[in-house]
Design a protein around this motif. Structure first.
Motif, PDB file in Angstrom:
ATOM      1  N   TRP A   1       1.128  12.159  -9.587  1.00 25.91           N
ATOM      2  CA  TRP A   1       0.602  13.593  -9.316  1.00 25.91           C
ATOM      3  C   TRP A   1       1.885  14.719  -9.537  1.00 25.91           C
ATOM      4  CZ3 TRP A   1      -4.123  14.461 -10.074  1.00 25.91           C
ATOM      5  CH2 TRP A   1      -4.990  13.700  -9.654  1.00 25.91           C
TER       6      TRP A   1
ATOM      7  N   LEU B   1       0.675  -1.193  -0.047  1.00 23.00           N
ATOM      8  CA  LEU B   1       0.116   0.009  -0.080  1.00 23.00           C
ATOM      9  C   LEU B   1       0.929   1.301   0.018  1.00 23.00           C
ATOM     10  CD1 LEU B   1      -2.756   1.138   0.254  1.00 23.00           C
ATOM     11  CD2 LEU B   1      -2.696   1.112   2.570  1.00 23.00           C
ATOM     12  N   LEU B   2       1.968   1.076   0.892  1.00 18.86           N
ATOM     13  CA  LEU B   2       2.953   2.378   0.632  1.00 18.86           C
ATOM     14  C   LEU B   2       3.551   2.534  -0.392  1.00 18.86           C
ATOM     15  CD1 LEU B   2       4.664   2.137   4.391  1.00 18.86           C
ATOM     16  CD2 LEU B   2       2.771   3.977   3.532  1.00 18.86           C
ATOM     17  N   GLU B   3       3.950   1.660  -1.159  1.00 16.73           N
ATOM     18  CA  GLU B   3       4.594   1.698  -2.628  1.00 16.73           C
ATOM     19  C   GLU B   3       3.417   2.228  -3.659  1.00 16.73           C
ATOM     20  OE1 GLU B   3       5.958  -2.103  -3.875  1.00 16.73           O
ATOM     21  OE2 GLU B   3       7.363  -2.466  -2.042  1.00 16.73           O
ATOM     22  N   THR B   4       2.266   1.825  -3.551  1.00 17.44           N
ATOM     23  CA  THR B   4       1.262   2.236  -4.313  1.00 17.44           C
ATOM     24  C   THR B   4       0.910   3.737  -4.106  1.00 17.44           C
ATOM     25  OG1 THR B   4       0.120   0.156  -4.360  1.00 17.44           O
ATOM     26  CG2 THR B   4      -1.378   1.961  -5.145  1.00 17.44           C
ATOM     27  N   LEU B   5       0.819   4.170  -2.798  1.00 14.52           N
ATOM     28  CA  LEU B   5       0.697   5.706  -2.393  1.00 14.52           C
ATOM     29  C   LEU B   5       1.920   6.454  -3.115  1.00 14.52           C
ATOM     30  CD1 LEU B   5      -0.840   5.480   1.226  1.00 14.52           C
ATOM     31  CD2 LEU B   5      -1.978   6.104  -1.048  1.00 14.52           C
ATOM     32  N   HIS B   6       3.122   6.139  -2.925  1.00 14.72           N
ATOM     33  CA  HIS B   6       4.345   6.568  -3.417  1.00 14.72           C
ATOM     34  C   HIS B   6       4.267   6.949  -4.643  1.00 14.72           C
ATOM     35  CE1 HIS B   6       8.291   8.141  -3.316  1.00 14.72           C
ATOM     36  NE2 HIS B   6       8.743   7.013  -4.106  1.00 14.72           N
ATOM     37  N   ASP B   7       3.957   5.646  -5.520  1.00  6.90           N
ATOM     38  CA  ASP B   7       3.864   5.719  -6.904  1.00  6.90           C
ATOM     39  C   ASP B   7       2.796   6.771  -7.385  1.00  6.90           C
ATOM     40  OD1 ASP B   7       4.386   4.777  -9.573  1.00  6.90           O
ATOM     41  OD2 ASP B   7       2.337   3.852  -9.519  1.00  6.90           O
ATOM     42  N   LEU B   8       1.547   6.683  -6.501  1.00  8.15           N
ATOM     43  CA  LEU B   8       0.499   7.852  -6.870  1.00  8.15           C
ATOM     44  C   LEU B   8       1.187   9.269  -6.734  1.00  8.15           C
ATOM     45  CD1 LEU B   8      -2.584   6.030  -5.728  1.00  8.15           C
ATOM     46  CD2 LEU B   8      -2.149   6.711  -8.102  1.00  8.15           C
ATOM     47  N   GLU B   9       1.973   9.312  -5.448  1.00  8.24           N
ATOM     48  CA  GLU B   9       2.284  10.603  -5.296  1.00  8.24           C
ATOM     49  C   GLU B   9       3.243  11.009  -6.495  1.00  8.24           C
ATOM     50  OE1 GLU B   9       4.055  12.831  -1.397  1.00  8.24           O
ATOM     51  OE2 GLU B   9       4.654  10.878  -1.752  1.00  8.24           O
TER      52      GLU B   9
END
Length: 113
Positions: free
Chosen positions: A13, A2-10
């Motif tokens: 963006w 989940l943290l990797e996905t959030l970092h990727d999205l960030e």
């Protein structure tokens, strides 16, 4: 995961935000250039109108008078073209500002039209 996905999205963006900033600067620069060009046209039109008036009151050859009329027509056409481009830039800026607002950013586009 989940943290990797959030970092990727960030990261995505941030990249989108940077691209929007670049587009906004480009839109503003183009709009300012068009504004400067539009500001020159009234003086040009006045000068060529006075030139036509002077040519009509003299023995100026017909082909010279026709050339003056073509220049005046080109000034009118140029103004129309620039106004259309300006309106397109204003619309594009409006759309970019909407996207930036969705991203929670300041719109930043200085294109009034």
């Amino acid at each position: 995961m989940l943290l990797e996905t959030l970092h990727d999205l960030e990261t995505r963006w941030a990249s989108l935000s940077a691209q929007l900033s670049l587009w906004t600067r480009n839109l503003t620069t183009r709009a300012n250039l068009i504004d400067k060009q539009l500001a020159l046209l009234p003086d040009l039109q006045w000068t060529w109108t006075k030139t036509r008036e002077a040519a009509q009151g003299s023995d100026t050859p017909l082909e010279i008078r026709q050339r003056i009329d073509r220049v005046l027509a080109a000034i009118v056409q140029t103004e129309s073209t620039l106004q259309k481009r300006r309106a397109t830039l204003s619309w594009a800026c409006f759309l970019r500002a909407g996207v930036r607002a969705l991203l929670g950013e300041t719109p930043g586009c200085q294109v009034d039209g």
